[in-house]
Motif scaffolding. Sequence first.
Motif, PDB file in Angstrom:
ATOM      1  N   UNK A  15       0.774  -1.402  -0.100  1.00 39.56           N
ATOM      2  CA  UNK A  15      -0.209  -0.114  -0.064  1.00 39.56           C
ATOM      3  C   UNK A  15       0.898   1.457   0.148  1.00 39.56           C
ATOM      4  N   UNK A  16       0.434   2.617  -0.196  1.00 33.19           N
ATOM      5  CA  UNK A  16       1.000   3.563  -0.172  1.00 33.19           C
ATOM      6  C   UNK A  16       1.159   3.895   1.298  1.00 33.19           C
ATOM      7  N   UNK A  17       2.361   4.534   1.737  1.00 26.69           N
ATOM      8  CA  UNK A  17       2.537   4.691   3.182  1.00 26.69           C
ATOM      9  C   UNK A  17       2.868   6.033   3.522  1.00 26.69           C
ATOM     10  N   UNK A  18       1.919   6.606   4.344  1.00 23.03           N
ATOM     11  CA  UNK A  18       2.316   8.165   4.875  1.00 23.03           C
ATOM     12  C   UNK A  18       2.829   7.920   6.353  1.00 23.03           C
ATOM     13  N   UNK A  19       3.381   9.143   6.686  1.00 19.54           N
ATOM     14  CA  UNK A  19       3.898   9.322   8.160  1.00 19.54           C
ATOM     15  C   UNK A  19       3.229  10.784   8.758  1.00 19.54           C
ATOM     16  N   UNK A  20       2.666  10.601  10.038  1.00 18.29           N
ATOM     17  CA  UNK A  20       2.408  11.868  10.747  1.00 18.29           C
ATOM     18  C   UNK A  20       3.525  11.775  11.702  1.00 18.29           C
ATOM     19  N   UNK A  21       4.402  12.814  11.857  1.00 19.10           N
ATOM     20  CA  UNK A  21       5.817  12.644  12.583  1.00 19.10           C
ATOM     21  C   UNK A  21       5.734  13.251  14.107  1.00 19.10           C
ATOM     22  N   UNK A  22       5.994  12.450  14.890  1.00 21.16           N
ATOM     23  CA  UNK A  22       5.826  12.498  16.387  1.00 21.16           C
ATOM     24  C   UNK A  22       7.212  12.339  17.111  1.00 21.16           C
ATOM     25  N   UNK A  23       8.299  12.052  16.179  1.00 22.64           N
ATOM     26  CA  UNK A  23       9.398  11.749  17.046  1.00 22.64           C
ATOM     27  C   UNK A  23      10.339  12.827  17.242  1.00 22.64           C
ATOM     28  N   UNK A  39      12.818  12.579  13.153  1.00 21.51           N
ATOM     29  CA  UNK A  39      11.892  12.563  12.038  1.00 21.51           C
ATOM     30  C   UNK A  39      12.325  12.947  10.575  1.00 21.51           C
ATOM     31  N   UNK A  40      13.605  12.265  10.356  1.00 19.48           N
ATOM     32  CA  UNK A  40      14.191  12.297   9.154  1.00 19.48           C
ATOM     33  C   UNK A  40      13.623  11.782   7.868  1.00 19.48           C
ATOM     34  N   UNK A  41      12.822  10.745   8.062  1.00 17.86           N
ATOM     35  CA  UNK A  41      12.186  10.492   6.555  1.00 17.86           C
ATOM     36  C   UNK A  41      11.158  11.279   6.435  1.00 17.86           C
ATOM     37  N   UNK A  42      10.489  11.779   7.438  1.00 15.39           N
ATOM     38  CA  UNK A  42       9.348  12.842   7.134  1.00 15.39           C
ATOM     39  C   UNK A  42       9.666  14.098   6.923  1.00 15.39           C
ATOM     40  N   UNK A  43      10.920  14.641   7.099  1.00 15.04           N
ATOM     41  CA  UNK A  43      11.605  15.561   6.556  1.00 15.04           C
ATOM     42  C   UNK A  43      11.913  15.614   5.261  1.00 15.04           C
ATOM     43  N   UNK A  44      12.740  14.350   4.714  1.00 15.19           N
ATOM     44  CA  UNK A  44      12.914  14.136   3.515  1.00 15.19           C
ATOM     45  C   UNK A  44      11.643  14.344   2.371  1.00 15.19           C
ATOM     46  N   UNK A  45      10.733  13.674   2.907  1.00 15.02           N
ATOM     47  CA  UNK A  45       9.303  13.840   2.306  1.00 15.02           C
ATOM     48  C   UNK A  45       8.603  14.978   2.094  1.00 15.02           C
ATOM     49  N   UNK A  46       8.949  16.119   3.020  1.00 15.58           N
ATOM     50  CA  UNK A  46       8.154  17.136   3.161  1.00 15.58           C
ATOM     51  C   UNK A  46       7.068  17.254   4.122  1.00 15.58           C
ATOM     52  N   UNK A  47       6.799  16.139   4.638  1.00 11.14           N
ATOM     53  CA  UNK A  47       5.677  15.977   5.679  1.00 11.14           C
ATOM     54  C   UNK A  47       6.150  16.456   7.088  1.00 11.14           C
ATOM     55  N   UNK A  48       7.165  16.812   7.598  1.00  9.51           N
ATOM     56  CA  UNK A  48       7.551  17.386   8.617  1.00  9.51           C
ATOM     57  C   UNK A  48       7.004  18.743   8.746  1.00  9.51           C
ATOM     58  N   UNK A  49       7.409  19.575   7.510  1.00  8.64           N
ATOM     59  CA  UNK A  49       7.254  20.908   7.595  1.00  8.64           C
ATOM     60  C   UNK A  49       5.614  20.986   7.433  1.00  8.64           C
ATOM     61  N   UNK A  50       5.075  20.344   6.761  1.00 10.67           N
ATOM     62  CA  UNK A  50       3.661  20.287   6.338  1.00 10.67           C
ATOM     63  C   UNK A  50       2.856  19.979   7.743  1.00 10.67           C
ATOM     64  N   UNK A  51       3.291  19.258   8.553  1.00 12.58           N
ATOM     65  CA  UNK A  51       2.938  18.833  10.115  1.00 12.58           C
ATOM     66  C   UNK A  51       2.630  20.081  11.042  1.00 12.58           C
ATOM     67  N   UNK A  52       3.910  20.698  10.850  1.00 11.60           N
ATOM     68  CA  UNK A  52       4.402  21.848  11.699  1.00 11.60           C
ATOM     69  C   UNK A  52       3.418  23.023  11.328  1.00 11.60           C
ATOM     70  N   UNK A  53       3.189  23.158  10.068  1.00  8.76           N
ATOM     71  CA  UNK A  53       2.489  24.156   9.616  1.00  8.76           C
ATOM     72  C   UNK A  53       0.839  24.000   9.701  1.00  8.76           C
ATOM     73  N   UNK A  54       0.418  22.820   9.362  1.00  7.15           N
ATOM     74  CA  UNK A  54      -1.074  22.636   9.121  1.00  7.15           C
ATOM     75  C   UNK A  54      -1.623  21.452   9.861  1.00  7.15           C
ATOM     76  N   UNK A  55      -0.794  20.895  10.616  1.00  3.88           N
ATOM     77  CA  UNK A  55      -1.254  19.780  11.583  1.00  3.88           C
ATOM     78  C   UNK A  55      -1.599  18.589  10.902  1.00  3.88           C
ATOM     79  N   UNK A  56      -2.419  17.666  11.723  1.00  2.00           N
ATOM     80  CA  UNK A  56      -2.861  16.335  11.245  1.00  2.00           C
ATOM     81  C   UNK A  56      -3.809  16.655   9.866  1.00  2.00           C
ATOM     82  N   UNK A  57      -4.779  17.590  10.105  1.00  6.56           N
ATOM     83  CA  UNK A  57      -5.708  17.848   8.855  1.00  6.56           C
ATOM     84  C   UNK A  57      -4.880  18.103   7.675  1.00  6.56           C
ATOM     85  N   UNK A  58      -3.893  18.849   7.672  1.00  2.58           N
ATOM     86  CA  UNK A  58      -2.904  19.088   6.490  1.00  2.58           C
ATOM     87  C   UNK A  58      -2.422  17.785   5.888  1.00  2.58           C
ATOM     88  N   UNK A  59      -1.953  17.046   6.912  1.00  2.00           N
ATOM     89  CA  UNK A  59      -1.118  15.801   6.463  1.00  2.00           C
ATOM     90  C   UNK A  59      -2.306  14.919   5.678  1.00  2.00           C
TER      91      UNK A  59
END
Length: 367
Positions: A70-78, A81-101
């Motif tokens: 399946x396609x795999x996503x990450x909501x970073x709480x660690x 969070x290196x993989x989430x940063x590489x994917x651009x998810x870390x910044x998205x989570x900081x700005x828009x939270x769970x809903x944005x992700x």
Amino acid sequence: KGKKIFQRISEVMKSLSFSSEEFHLEFTQPEKTILQAKKLAKITEKLIAVGGDGTAAQVIAGAYQSGNFPLIGIIPLGVGNDLARVLGIYDLFKKRGVEGCIQQFLKGYSTPLDLWRVNEKEYIINYLGIGFDARIVHSFSQIRRLIPFSSVLIKKVAYAIIGFFYSFSRLKGRVSLTYWTGKEKNFFNLTGYSLVVISNIPLYAGGTLLVPEGNCADGLLEITLFPRTTSVLKFFIEQKILGGWGISRRLKKLQNMPGVRVNLFQHFLRSRNKFGMTVRGEIPKRVRDDSGGEISKSEERDKVQGEKIIVFQPPVRRIKHYRAKQIEVLLNFGNYLQIDGEDKTYLLNEPKIKIEYQGQVFLLPGN
């Protein structure tokens, strides 16, 4: 924090008109996360890991073992969070939270990630470390077994204190590394070295850009060698302080311009030793000139998102990296080994560490 995120995810899914039958949430269980992910991957098209790099790595490993992919996503709480940063998810989570992700995940965009197997037992998602960093991870794991805690701040403080205590540790006994690039075989004597990092992604240890030219889906690992602890400290000072300071100033200039929205990304850049960012909106010429950046064309990204890409050159020295398709390491027990921030020193009970390409999974990026 996990319980709050659990509740928040449920609220967001229902607000997006998903019924309780259309999504499933469950807490991971210690030592059983891979099995949980393997089971869930067989019955879903998208599987989301909520946690740090360790949780993400286990979910990815379980999903791959399921054979369903399946396609795999990450909501970073660690912490890292290196993989989430590489994917651009870390910044998205900081700005828009769970809903944005979640909204981003629902778009279904995906990007590939190589998987590597260590002695046919463990998977490398981000990187494998031998020496200084693994010693820190090992001690941290022992402390957490005695005194459980979940605060990210406390974890960071603990890492810093342990790192200072073991700052001059070195590899013990005779240590050697052999790697192959196709048919060519190469050898290193690493006796007395401080740190060896074998990377699958460009970032390391909480967002530090270790391998600027790293590609997560090219079937190659990057080997970085640090002979002394001073070389490790120098690298972190240059990357975290000198490079980061310059980039943050340039970002502020762009962010303060009317009509400009900036999204920093550090993944899949083909430019060597450079930071990249996508920018929506018109970019005034004087900002480009002051920043020292250059406009890089990316036909595919421009066509899909209508964005421009600015590339900045951080003022740091280059570190030599060695690209490998297969790796073997010989070292004595009494050293330490970590994979994706988790203590895996038990692998040193075996005669050698053998790392081989396993396959690919597809992840949900943040942009």
